[in-house]
Scaffold this motif. Sequence first.
Motif, PDB file in Angstrom:
ATOM      1  N   ASN A 166      57.969  48.676  57.348  1.00 26.09           N
ATOM      2  CA  ASN A 166      58.644  49.886  56.888  1.00 26.09           C
ATOM      3  C   ASN A 166      58.024  51.168  57.412  1.00 26.09           C
ATOM      4  N   LEU A 167      56.705  51.219  57.485  1.00 28.30           N
ATOM      5  CA  LEU A 167      56.028  52.476  57.821  1.00 28.30           C
ATOM      6  C   LEU A 167      55.380  52.464  59.201  1.00 28.30           C
ATOM      7  N   LYS A 168      54.701  51.375  59.540  1.00 23.84           N
ATOM      8  CA  LYS A 168      54.007  51.358  60.832  1.00 23.84           C
ATOM      9  C   LYS A 168      54.986  51.406  61.996  1.00 23.84           C
ATOM     10  N   THR A 169      56.119  50.701  61.880  1.00 20.83           N
ATOM     11  CA  THR A 169      57.109  50.758  62.963  1.00 20.83           C
ATOM     12  C   THR A 169      57.635  52.173  63.139  1.00 20.83           C
ATOM     13  N   MET A 170      57.864  52.867  62.017  1.00 20.84           N
ATOM     14  CA  MET A 170      58.352  54.247  62.075  1.00 20.84           C
ATOM     15  C   MET A 170      57.312  55.143  62.729  1.00 20.84           C
ATOM     16  N   PHE A 171      56.030  54.947  62.368  1.00 17.03           N
ATOM     17  CA  PHE A 171      54.946  55.734  62.952  1.00 17.03           C
ATOM     18  C   PHE A 171      54.830  55.483  64.454  1.00 17.03           C
ATOM     19  N   LEU A 172      54.793  54.220  64.868  1.00 13.27           N
ATOM     20  CA  LEU A 172      54.560  53.918  66.282  1.00 13.27           C
ATOM     21  C   LEU A 172      55.754  54.305  67.156  1.00 13.27           C
ATOM     22  N   ALA A 173      56.970  54.025  66.683  1.00 15.83           N
ATOM     23  CA  ALA A 173      58.140  54.419  67.472  1.00 15.83           C
ATOM     24  C   ALA A 173      58.197  55.935  67.611  1.00 15.83           C
ATOM     25  N   SER A 174      57.920  56.656  66.521  1.00 21.18           N
ATOM     26  CA  SER A 174      57.944  58.115  66.573  1.00 21.18           C
ATOM     27  C   SER A 174      56.833  58.648  67.477  1.00 21.18           C
ATOM     28  N   LYS A 175      55.642  58.089  67.339  1.00 19.08           N
ATOM     29  CA  LYS A 175      54.505  58.534  68.148  1.00 19.08           C
ATOM     30  C   LYS A 175      54.830  58.519  69.630  1.00 19.08           C
ATOM     31  N   HIS A 176      55.458  57.428  70.087  1.00 16.92           N
ATOM     32  CA  HIS A 176      55.713  57.294  71.523  1.00 16.92           C
ATOM     33  C   HIS A 176      57.029  57.938  71.950  1.00 16.92           C
ATOM     34  N   ALA A 177      57.922  58.198  70.993  1.00 21.84           N
ATOM     35  CA  ALA A 177      59.191  58.842  71.340  1.00 21.84           C
ATOM     36  C   ALA A 177      59.090  60.359  71.366  1.00 21.84           C
TER      37      ALA A 177
END
Length: 236
Positions: free
Chosen positions: A113-124
């Motif tokens: 729920n949270l780590k995927t949102m963080f990592l996708a946002s970080k690199h996008a």
Amino acid sequence: MHAEFDFDGDVVLVTGASGALGSAVCRAFADAGATVCGSDVVEPGEDTELDRGEVAFYRGDLTDEADAERVVSGVVDAHGGLDVLCNVAGTWKGGTPVDETAVDEFETVFDVNLKTMFLASKHAIPHLREGDGDGAVVSVSARASLAGGEGDGPYRASKAGVRLLTETIAEENEGDVRANAVMPSVIDTPQNREMLPDADHDAWVDPADIARTVMALASDATPPTSGAAVPVYGEA
């Protein structure tokens, strides 16, 4: 009155694209003319936009930073940029109080729920900043993030994290990238109907309706809106 959205020329990445809400978001943006790329750790179901190749599919485990970077870079390399990121990947696990919750269950919920949102946002975000202020991140939080509850504390906490990280991204990228979240309650999906057969299904919200709200938040229809968490739970 019927709102029409035009995302012609825009590149959109949707995580959790193989799920009911993710596939609805993919379909909505594709119908609005966007170049849509979907990512998920699970292969898309048969006879869907992703399965038929109408939406480019990038398989990846977005809880892993190398995979998240590979997916985002693959989309940018293939399509020349990125305009919208929709963080839809998510899961629900619950039913036990905190003192009876296994640590691996806690970690799974936070990772998905949270780590995927963080990592996708970080690199996008670096790519979204290149869009002259038109970049947008829309993430999926939950109504349950607004208060504590019995039996699903890790889920509620992880979705509260999505809300707070959304506000942070909005603050850090003011003028360059807008970031907002939607907050569903129970979504009307076949899986949820099977899990809750005696519930009032008519009160649940269709994934397609939530997808339209996601599009609105990513569009030029809501230019001053950033850092918001928008309820999309209808009568539920």
